[in-house]
Design a protein around this motif. Structure first.
Motif, PDB file in Angstrom:
ATOM      1  N   THR A 116       1.008  -1.077  -0.339  1.00 20.42           N
ATOM      2  CA  THR A 116       0.140   0.276   0.200  1.00 20.42           C
ATOM      3  C   THR A 116       0.625   1.317   0.199  1.00 20.42           C
ATOM      4  O   THR A 116       0.443   2.380  -0.559  1.00 20.42           O
ATOM      5  CB  THR A 116      -1.207   0.113   1.451  1.00 20.42           C
ATOM      6  OG1 THR A 116      -0.122   0.048   2.697  1.00 20.42           O
ATOM      7  CG2 THR A 116      -1.609  -1.138   1.753  1.00 20.42           C
ATOM      8  N   TRP A 117       1.986   1.373   0.421  1.00 16.72           N
ATOM      9  CA  TRP A 117       3.124   2.502   0.287  1.00 16.72           C
ATOM     10  C   TRP A 117       4.142   2.897  -1.242  1.00 16.72           C
ATOM     11  O   TRP A 117       4.146   3.517  -1.101  1.00 16.72           O
ATOM     12  CB  TRP A 117       3.853   2.278   2.043  1.00 16.72           C
ATOM     13  CG  TRP A 117       4.634   0.995   1.739  1.00 16.72           C
ATOM     14  CD1 TRP A 117       4.274  -0.736   3.173  1.00 16.72           C
ATOM     15  CD2 TRP A 117       5.801   0.574   0.568  1.00 16.72           C
ATOM     16  NE1 TRP A 117       5.341  -0.785   1.857  1.00 16.72           N
ATOM     17  CE2 TRP A 117       6.342  -0.708   1.553  1.00 16.72           C
ATOM     18  CE3 TRP A 117       6.583   0.945   0.434  1.00 16.72           C
ATOM     19  CZ2 TRP A 117       6.974  -1.365   0.629  1.00 16.72           C
ATOM     20  CZ3 TRP A 117       7.377   0.168  -0.539  1.00 16.72           C
ATOM     21  CH2 TRP A 117       8.193  -0.945   0.270  1.00 16.72           C
ATOM     22  N   CYS A 118       3.982   1.072  -1.559  1.00 10.92           N
ATOM     23  CA  CYS A 118       4.579   1.718  -2.771  1.00 10.92           C
ATOM     24  C   CYS A 118       3.308   2.399  -3.951  1.00 10.92           C
ATOM     25  O   CYS A 118       2.603   2.945  -4.365  1.00 10.92           O
ATOM     26  CB  CYS A 118       4.514   0.337  -3.639  1.00 10.92           C
ATOM     27  SG  CYS A 118       5.544   0.158  -4.963  1.00 10.92           S
ATOM     28  N   PRO A 119       4.034   3.627  -4.455  1.00 10.17           N
ATOM     29  CA  PRO A 119       3.620   4.668  -5.136  1.00 10.17           C
ATOM     30  C   PRO A 119       3.151   3.685  -6.865  1.00 10.17           C
ATOM     31  O   PRO A 119       2.086   3.859  -6.836  1.00 10.17           O
ATOM     32  CB  PRO A 119       3.812   5.526  -5.414  1.00 10.17           C
ATOM     33  CG  PRO A 119       5.057   5.786  -4.038  1.00 10.17           C
ATOM     34  CD  PRO A 119       5.163   4.628  -3.485  1.00 10.17           C
ATOM     35  N   PRO A 120       4.610   3.250  -7.013  1.00 13.18           N
ATOM     36  CA  PRO A 120       4.154   2.719  -8.354  1.00 13.18           C
ATOM     37  C   PRO A 120       2.999   1.301  -8.338  1.00 13.18           C
ATOM     38  O   PRO A 120       2.620   1.288  -9.418  1.00 13.18           O
ATOM     39  CB  PRO A 120       5.884   1.490  -8.962  1.00 13.18           C
ATOM     40  CG  PRO A 120       6.407   2.754  -7.820  1.00 13.18           C
ATOM     41  CD  PRO A 120       5.718   3.413  -7.062  1.00 13.18           C
ATOM     42  N   CYS A 121       3.111   1.115  -7.543  1.00 17.04           N
ATOM     43  CA  CYS A 121       2.161  -0.280  -6.953  1.00 17.04           C
ATOM     44  C   CYS A 121       0.929  -0.108  -7.002  1.00 17.04           C
ATOM     45  O   CYS A 121      -0.254  -0.374  -7.676  1.00 17.04           O
ATOM     46  CB  CYS A 121       2.132  -0.664  -5.683  1.00 17.04           C
ATOM     47  SG  CYS A 121       4.218  -1.603  -5.565  1.00 17.04           S
ATOM     48  N   ARG A 122       0.493   1.389  -6.296  1.00 18.96           N
ATOM     49  CA  ARG A 122      -0.772   2.054  -6.731  1.00 18.96           C
ATOM     50  C   ARG A 122      -1.106   2.884  -7.720  1.00 18.96           C
ATOM     51  O   ARG A 122      -2.253   2.330  -8.084  1.00 18.96           O
ATOM     52  CB  ARG A 122      -0.744   2.741  -5.521  1.00 18.96           C
ATOM     53  CG  ARG A 122      -0.451   2.487  -4.234  1.00 18.96           C
ATOM     54  CD  ARG A 122      -1.158   3.490  -2.754  1.00 18.96           C
ATOM     55  NE  ARG A 122      -0.584   5.585  -3.319  1.00 18.96           N
ATOM     56  CZ  ARG A 122       0.747   5.091  -2.407  1.00 18.96           C
ATOM     57  NH1 ARG A 122       0.980   4.465  -1.622  1.00 18.96           N
ATOM     58  NH2 ARG A 122       1.554   6.290  -2.796  1.00 18.96           N
ATOM     59  N   ALA A 123      -0.017   2.931  -8.885  1.00 12.74           N
ATOM     60  CA  ALA A 123      -0.280   3.465 -10.245  1.00 12.74           C
ATOM     61  C   ALA A 123      -0.742   2.871 -11.357  1.00 12.74           C
ATOM     62  O   ALA A 123      -1.551   3.043 -11.890  1.00 12.74           O
ATOM     63  CB  ALA A 123       0.773   3.810 -10.374  1.00 12.74           C
TER      64      ALA A 123
END
Length: 220
Positions: A116-123
């Motif tokens: 959840t804290w990973c920007p590319p993951c969320r993107a």
């Protein structure tokens, strides 16, 4: 002495530029109003990148464009075959049901490691959700996080994602290890890793769909 001073320090060097212009390093006249507007856009963009919600949107848009223009077509790689110990990877869904990869043997799998804290993951999450809506009945999606149950549950509920989410109860298999996230693996029905991708990607692109269709033995 006065003449020497004038030669060393000519008055033109000390004259202030006109109020509506400034001079660049090469002497060209620049408009300060245009520079201020450029600075405003630049710092506004930086601020938007700092804010998590808008940063995901910007990264998602950038990822979609990059995948469409620059990413090559997906090709089958000669990856490792999951061993018996790899298939015993213990996972638990958000309802508390435990599974292992061995129970999904014979299925086409898409395994995604994220946080959840990973920007590319969320993107890339919205594109994975769209892909799941199209292929979820033919491809088994395994979205795996190592975070706490409550953190993951709250994030997924807030976003309204419907793809299957699991919590890792044992260490990830060596065949699915990665030094960075997001990391996505596509595993064929024989248990062989045929594609690996690290970093954000537009998973709802035609390139991905053609790849999956080829593995499913049908045309899209």
């Amino acid at each position: 002495m006065e003449n020497i001073f004038k030669k060393l320090f000519p008055l033109s060097r000390w004259r202030e530029p006109a109020p509506d212009s400034i001079r660049g390093a090469r002497g060209e006249v620049k408009n300060p109003k245009r520079k201020r507007i450029s600075d405003i856009f630049f710092w506004s963009f930086i601020i938007l990148l700092i804010i998590p919600s808008t940063r995901s949107v910007i990264l998602g848009g950038f990822t979609k464009v990059r995948t469409a223009i620059f990413a090559p077509a997906l090709k089958v790689v000669d990856g490792p075959v999951l061993s018996t110990s790899d298939l015993n990877w213990q996972l638990m869904d958000l309802q508390g049901k435990k599974i292992s990869l061995s129970s999904l043997k014979g299925e086409l799998l898409l395994v995604n490691s994220w946080a959840t804290w990973c920007p590319p993951c969320r993107a890339e999450m919205p594109s994975l959700e769209k892909l799941f809506m199209t292929y979820g009945d033919r491809v088994k999606f395994i979205m795996v996080s190592n975070e706490e149950d409550q953190v993951v549950r709250e994030y997924i509920n807030n976003k309204g994602y419907t793809f299957p989410v699991y919590l890792a109860k044992t260490g990830s298999p060596s065949a699915l290890s990665s030094k960075s996230i997001p990391a996505t693996f596509i595993i064929n029905r024989e248990g062989k890793v045929i594609y690996k991708k690290t970093g954000a990607f537009d998973w709802n692109s035609q390139k991905v769909k053609k790849f999956l269709d080829a593995q499913l033995g049908q045309t899209h």
